[in-house]
Design a protein around this motif. Structure first.
Motif, PDB file in Angstrom:
ATOM      1  N   THR A 142      30.281  29.820  45.562  1.00  0.00           N
ATOM      2  CA  THR A 142      31.417  30.642  45.142  1.00  0.00           C
ATOM      3  C   THR A 142      31.398  31.960  45.899  1.00  0.00           C
ATOM      4  N   SER A 143      32.502  32.685  45.827  1.00  0.00           N
ATOM      5  CA  SER A 143      32.629  33.921  46.599  1.00  0.00           C
ATOM      6  C   SER A 143      33.459  34.927  45.828  1.00  0.00           C
ATOM      7  N   TYR A 144      33.128  36.209  45.980  1.00  0.00           N
ATOM      8  CA  TYR A 144      33.959  37.258  45.389  1.00  0.00           C
ATOM      9  C   TYR A 144      35.385  37.188  45.943  1.00  0.00           C
ATOM     10  N   GLY A 145      35.503  36.895  47.245  1.00  0.00           N
ATOM     11  CA  GLY A 145      36.815  36.850  47.864  1.00  0.00           C
ATOM     12  C   GLY A 145      37.728  35.776  47.300  1.00  0.00           C
ATOM     13  N   ASN A 146      37.157  34.787  46.625  1.00  0.00           N
ATOM     14  CA  ASN A 146      37.989  33.725  46.056  1.00  0.00           C
ATOM     15  C   ASN A 146      38.902  34.213  44.940  1.00  0.00           C
ATOM     16  N   VAL A 147      38.597  35.362  44.331  1.00  0.00           N
ATOM     17  CA  VAL A 147      39.434  35.833  43.217  1.00  0.00           C
ATOM     18  C   VAL A 147      40.658  36.586  43.709  1.00  0.00           C
ATOM     19  N   ILE A 148      40.771  36.780  45.023  1.00  0.00           N
ATOM     20  CA  ILE A 148      41.913  37.526  45.572  1.00  0.00           C
ATOM     21  C   ILE A 148      42.615  36.748  46.683  1.00  0.00           C
ATOM     22  N   ASP A 149      42.394  35.423  46.729  1.00  0.00           N
ATOM     23  CA  ASP A 149      42.973  34.637  47.827  1.00  0.00           C
ATOM     24  C   ASP A 149      44.268  33.931  47.446  1.00  0.00           C
ATOM     25  N   GLY A 150      44.741  34.129  46.203  1.00  0.00           N
ATOM     26  CA  GLY A 150      45.995  33.531  45.789  1.00  0.00           C
ATOM     27  C   GLY A 150      45.914  32.055  45.464  1.00  0.00           C
ATOM     28  N   SER A 207      34.789  42.661  41.059  1.00  0.00           N
ATOM     29  CA  SER A 207      35.654  43.831  41.232  1.00  0.00           C
ATOM     30  C   SER A 207      36.676  43.585  42.333  1.00  0.00           C
ATOM     31  N   VAL A 208      37.829  44.222  42.180  1.00  0.00           N
ATOM     32  CA  VAL A 208      38.840  44.307  43.230  1.00  0.00           C
ATOM     33  C   VAL A 208      38.849  45.745  43.721  1.00  0.00           C
ATOM     34  N   LYS A 209      38.944  45.955  45.037  1.00  0.00           N
ATOM     35  CA  LYS A 209      38.842  47.312  45.564  1.00  0.00           C
ATOM     36  C   LYS A 209      39.793  47.500  46.738  1.00  0.00           C
ATOM     37  N   THR A 251      36.926  46.815  37.801  1.00  0.00           N
ATOM     38  CA  THR A 251      35.875  45.821  37.575  1.00  0.00           C
ATOM     39  C   THR A 251      36.134  45.059  36.280  1.00  0.00           C
ATOM     40  N   PHE A 252      35.981  43.747  36.344  1.00  0.00           N
ATOM     41  CA  PHE A 252      36.011  42.896  35.159  1.00  0.00           C
ATOM     42  C   PHE A 252      34.584  42.446  34.889  1.00  0.00           C
ATOM     43  N   GLU A 253      34.023  42.901  33.774  1.00  0.00           N
ATOM     44  CA  GLU A 253      32.637  42.605  33.427  1.00  0.00           C
ATOM     45  C   GLU A 253      32.593  41.619  32.268  1.00  0.00           C
ATOM     46  N   ILE A 254      32.016  40.458  32.489  1.00  0.00           N
ATOM     47  CA  ILE A 254      31.833  39.452  31.437  1.00  0.00           C
ATOM     48  C   ILE A 254      30.507  39.740  30.752  1.00  0.00           C
ATOM     49  N   GLY A 283      28.917  28.720  28.490  1.00  0.00           N
ATOM     50  CA  GLY A 283      28.945  28.048  29.774  1.00  0.00           C
ATOM     51  C   GLY A 283      29.107  29.058  30.900  1.00  0.00           C
ATOM     52  N   THR A 284      29.412  28.568  32.085  1.00  0.00           N
ATOM     53  CA  THR A 284      29.578  29.428  33.257  1.00  0.00           C
ATOM     54  C   THR A 284      31.060  29.657  33.533  1.00  0.00           C
ATOM     55  N   PRO A 285      31.510  30.900  33.451  1.00  0.00           N
ATOM     56  CA  PRO A 285      32.933  31.174  33.737  1.00  0.00           C
ATOM     57  C   PRO A 285      33.268  30.901  35.202  1.00  0.00           C
ATOM     58  N   ARG A 286      34.499  30.487  35.439  1.00  0.00           N
ATOM     59  CA  ARG A 286      35.016  30.319  36.786  1.00  0.00           C
ATOM     60  C   ARG A 286      36.301  31.131  36.897  1.00  0.00           C
ATOM     61  N   ILE A 287      36.230  32.271  37.564  1.00  0.00           N
ATOM     62  CA  ILE A 287      37.389  33.143  37.713  1.00  0.00           C
ATOM     63  C   ILE A 287      38.096  32.779  39.015  1.00  0.00           C
ATOM     64  N   ALA A 288      39.285  32.164  38.879  1.00  0.00           N
ATOM     65  CA  ALA A 288      40.031  31.748  40.068  1.00  0.00           C
ATOM     66  C   ALA A 288      40.779  32.914  40.688  1.00  0.00           C
ATOM     67  N   GLU A 289      41.402  33.749  39.848  1.00  0.00           N
ATOM     68  CA  GLU A 289      42.176  34.879  40.352  1.00  0.00           C
ATOM     69  C   GLU A 289      41.995  36.093  39.446  1.00  0.00           C
ATOM     70  N   PHE A 290      41.790  37.238  40.061  1.00  0.00           N
ATOM     71  CA  PHE A 290      41.714  38.535  39.399  1.00  0.00           C
ATOM     72  C   PHE A 290      42.903  39.324  39.925  1.00  0.00           C
ATOM     73  N   GLU A 291      44.037  39.162  39.267  1.00  0.00           N
ATOM     74  CA  GLU A 291      45.271  39.803  39.718  1.00  0.00           C
ATOM     75  C   GLU A 291      45.370  41.216  39.149  1.00  0.00           C
ATOM     76  N   THR A 292      45.952  42.115  39.903  1.00  0.00           N
ATOM     77  CA  THR A 292      46.130  43.501  39.470  1.00  0.00           C
ATOM     78  C   THR A 292      47.578  43.921  39.686  1.00  0.00           C
ATOM     79  N   TYR A 293      48.089  44.722  38.768  1.00  0.00           N
ATOM     80  CA  TYR A 293      49.501  45.121  38.805  1.00  0.00           C
ATOM     81  C   TYR A 293      49.647  46.592  38.421  1.00  0.00           C
ATOM     82  N   ALA A 294      50.652  47.210  38.985  1.00  0.00           N
ATOM     83  CA  ALA A 294      50.905  48.616  38.692  1.00  0.00           C
ATOM     84  C   ALA A 294      51.531  48.799  37.317  1.00  0.00           C
ATOM     85  N   GLY A 295      52.299  47.827  36.837  1.00  0.00           N
ATOM     86  CA  GLY A 295      52.957  47.977  35.543  1.00  0.00           C
ATOM     87  C   GLY A 295      53.464  46.674  35.024  1.00  0.00           C
TER      88      GLY A 295
END
Length: 524
Positions: A423-431, A447-449, A504-507, A512-524
């Motif tokens: 798995t990779s951190y980059g996978n949560v921001i690849d759409g 985290s998204v940065k 940052t999203f901290e579990i 079990g083991t979480p699988r975060i597919a996307e960590f989306e961020t929005y202004a509003g």
């Protein structure tokens, strides 16, 4: 380029008649209406493609070939606007004065002065490559080429999405998406391969992804006669190696975003010289050096950012440039250009690169703009605001649905506390919901940065199939460590509008083991 035999040119009426029988629509006969947007930068500067010639529209591969063949000669300028899906079923060989074509591939052989441009709802070349041989002054813009195979069925173009070989000059490939669905074992080869005397090429604002091999310049350690290639504002994502592989010659590589390179990246070999400037390398391994050979190449580096990049030890057939990325040569290029800051590159490339993205480009000051002939207001940069000193009470439980607005995570960076194998951190921001990040245990942080502050008030945590259940979590301001929200489960999480460079999203607990597919961020 081989000389073409002189033949009697078709009359205008005959040209249009052939176009009609092959599914073509003639849009202009004077050439002032060329569909290509913008002009090439870098080594392909001055490439004009089909400007000055007729413009026709094609919805099949056979129609593309027919448009080439209907020309008075192999050098008569033409712009071919392409719409729809081009595949083996609709791509046949056509004969004529202005072409030398073959079935099962878009063949640009022994010709010049051609533009192929995707228009309308888009053009997709499905399992069908574009082959350029013994040709010059070619433009390919705004098309998607996917899943071209060299083995299995069907096959096309030796497995290359775009391949050039044997005395090719002045080619501009722009705003394209080149993708595969695996590596060589799955039947695919390179996405962008140049060999046997190819010069003066620019690849700009392209997406190259999901392939074992990004591309090469030179097919072997003795094929060193190609060079003078510019790569700028491209995204290389989820690729094993060759981004690109260089054998001899000069390559100028600037303002590209490299994400999830699994084995190696820019591989300078056999005397090649790479000028590598202001690129953003992320979640990748061995992003620059000489690999898999003792025939060394060289590089000049400046202004690059390394974000979670790892390096192999030096050996007899591996000379990674890192971790220092120090220059080993100097490289000059014969043209002027403007550099975006490397920290801006992920966001700029996300907004501009690829087919059907509006042909937007960067003006060289970290602000994407729409190119002429219709100038528009630059894409605004989000306004930085100061968060309230006492944030309002966070929403304790996520809500369902997807927030409106732009997902700010696309084009951002990512990191975390740990990641499970594969798995990779980059996978949560690849759409993509088919890739994901998991912590090495049941808890962890991702985290998204961004390079500059963004105003964020909502995140959307989307899990992949097979994910363990997220119990409790915290959303943190990654700049200050302040807690923005707490709760349980996945979904949309709202909190007080906050300006930050990292969220940052901290579990803190899970079943079990979480699988975060996307960590989306929005202004509003």
């Amino acid at each position: 380029m081989r000389a073409a035999r002189a033949r009697r040119p078709l009359a205008a009426g005959a040209t249009l008649a052939l176009a009609a029988t092959m599914g073509l629509t003639a849009l202009a006969t004077s050439g002032a209406q060329a569909a290509v947007t913008g002009t090439a930068n870098g080594f392909a500067a001055g490439t004009t493609g089909g400007a000055g010639g007729q413009t026709v529209r094609a919805t099949t591969g056979t129609a593309i070939h027919a448009a080439l063949c209907a020309r008075a000669s192999k050098t008569t300028p033409i712009t071919i606007e392409v719409e729809g899906t081009i595949n083996h079923g609709n791509t046949s060989q056509v004969s004529g004065t202005g072409c030398s074509t073959a079935a099962g591939v878009i063949e640009l052989k022994g010709i010049s002065n051609v533009s192929i441009v995707g228009v309308g709802s888009g053009a997709t070349f499905d399992q069908l490559g574009i082959h350029i041989r013994d040709s010059s002054n070619i433009i390919i813009q705004n098309v998607t080429i996917r899943n071209v195979k060299k083995s299995g069925s069907p096959t096309s173009n030796g497995g290359d999405a775009i391949g050039m070989e044997s005395t090719v000059r002045n080619v501009w490939v722009d705003h394209v998406t080149l993708e595969a669905s695996g590596g060589e074992s799955a039947g695919y080869d390179g996405l962008f391969d140049l060999k046997n005397d190819v010069e003066n090429v620019t690849l700009s604002y392209a997406i190259l992804r999901n392939s074992g091999r990004g591309g090469l310049i030179g097919s072997s350690e003795t094929d060193t006669g190609s060079g003078n290639i510019t790569f700028h504002h491209n995204l290389y994502s989820n690729i094993d190696s060759r981004t690109p592989l260089l054998r001899g010659g000069v390559a100028h590589i600037y303002n590209n975003h490299y994400l999830n390179l699994h084995e190696s990246g820019i591989n300078s070999r056999a005397g090649a010289k790479a000028k590598v400037e202001n690129n953003y390398f992320e979640d990748s391994k061995d992003v620059l050096g000489t690999f898999y050979t003792d025939q060394a190449g060289t590089w000049q580096t400046a202004g690059n950012i390394l974000d979670n990049v790892t390096w192999s030890a030096k050996s007899s057939d591996a000379n990674p440039a890192g971790p220092s990325m120090a220059s080993t040569t100097t490289v000059s290029v014969p043209y002027s250009y403007r550099l975006d800051g490397a920290s801006c590159v992920p966001a700029i490339v996300s907004q501009t690169a690829g087919a059907n993205k509006g042909l937007r480009v960067s003006d060289g000051s970290c602000t994407p703009t729409t190119p002429s002939p219709n100038p528009t207001t630059p894409v605004p940069t989000p306004t930085t605001t100061t968060p309230a000193p006492n944030p309002t009470t966070p929403v304790p439980t996520p809500t369902s649905g997807t927030p409106t607005g732009t997902n700010l995570s696309i084009g951002a960076g990512a990191d975390g506390s740990s990641k499970a194998d594969g798995t990779s951190y980059g996978n949560v921001i690849d759409g993509s919901l088919s890739t994901y990040w998991s912590p090495s245990g049941s808890t962890g942080k991702v985290s998204v940065k961004w390079g500059s502050a963004k105003t964020v008030s909502k995140i959307n945590i989307r899990t992949a199939s097979g994910s363990g259940t997220i119990g409790s979590w915290r959303v943190l301001n990654g700049d200050s460590g302040a807690v923005l929200a707490t709760g349980s489960g996945a979904g949309v999480i709202s909190f007080a509008s906050t300006s930050l460079k990292k969220v940052t999203f901290e579990i803190t607990s899970a079943s079990g083991t979480p699988r975060i597919a996307e960590f989306e961020t929005y202004a509003g």
